[in-house]
Design an enzyme around this catalytic site. Sequence first.
Site, mmCIF file in Angstrom:
data_model
loop_
_atom_site.group_PDB
_atom_site.id
_atom_site.type_symbol
_atom_site.label_atom_id
_atom_site.label_comp_id
_atom_site.label_asym_id
_atom_site.label_seq_id
_atom_site.Cartn_x
_atom_site.Cartn_y
_atom_site.Cartn_z
ATOM 1 N N SER A 145 30.282 -9.679 15.492
ATOM 2 C CA SER A 145 29.172 -10.330 14.802
ATOM 3 C C SER A 145 28.390 -11.221 15.776
ATOM 4 C CB SER A 145 29.693 -11.105 13.596
ATOM 5 O OG SER A 145 28.658 -11.433 12.708
ATOM 6 N N GLU A 185 28.184 -1.877 5.923
ATOM 7 C CA GLU A 185 27.748 -3.239 6.248
ATOM 8 C C GLU A 185 26.250 -3.307 6.501
ATOM 9 O OE1 GLU A 185 28.885 -4.995 10.040
ATOM 10 O OE2 GLU A 185 30.263 -3.331 10.361
ATOM 11 N N HIS A 220 32.159 -5.382 7.360
ATOM 12 C CA HIS A 220 31.857 -6.207 8.522
ATOM 13 C C HIS A 220 33.135 -6.735 9.172
ATOM 14 C CE1 HIS A 220 29.195 -8.621 10.986
ATOM 15 N NE2 HIS A 220 29.889 -9.716 10.698
#
Length: 297
Positions: A142, A237, A267
């Site tokens: 991320s 996601e 995710h």
Amino acid sequence: MAHSEINAIRALLGSKPRPVGWSERRQRLDEVGSTWPVASDVECEPVDCAGVAGEWSIAPGSETSRALLYFHGGGYCSGSVVSHRRLVTEAGRAARTRTLAIDYRRAPEHPYPAAHEDALTAWHFLRTQGITPARIAVGGDSAGGNMALGLIHRLRAAGEELPACAWLVSPWTDLTMSGGTLMTKEAVDPLIHRAYLAELADAYAPPPVDRRGPLISPLFADLTGFPPALIQVGSAETLLADATRLAETAGAAAVDVTLQIWPHMIHAWPVWNAKLEDGRRALACAGQFIQSHIRQH
């Protein structure tokens, strides 16, 4: 099996109301990320990386002469060594390498460029340990994937040697949030939504910061000369397009890039590898990738 396991993780994530405040969000991510503890055969040791907090870890059979430098996710505002300890330590086992996880400064208390400065400090600290860049992989999920790319960008700009490879899990590469899957995957993503991302971006890169800048949104960077990269992303996601467009950008710059889209995964799914076979499989792929690019000396 895969459906039942990922549905159990979805149930875990939805077992409590979504937290609102920064401290509550941090506590919740640490809680769900550390639901399953680190394996008993892994050694973890806190370390001061020239003023930046970090943690060494090593599993049996791993090499101390090479390292995975890892930056956790959490939108620059949450996440920690605690929330990602199981992910990082099992990645180190798969790659047969020691790991160094970094607790960089978080927004909104410390907006851009604090996290990037901490990443560079951690890199230079790692170099003082006698580990050459050819034996270092950088990774992150991320926002941590964004940081890994930003670190490589800064090293290239300074004319420094680059790491052997980059491992990016569900990377958040576009803080302008122009990806189409922010809309098309909204209903199936249990974690990341546009309004949430907008709040994170405002905390981390408030105006007048240019969110198309290469250190804010590496999707728009010139990636020429970057090391080989493995990008792993789930099909369920909202940041799917951040990953696929990054792979296209990297490929157009002649970077050796591998893109894996994992069906039904959410995710940063390898965080829950203890009870998720596809999480373990993703880490095994990452381990093979890292081993194949870290040269022996």
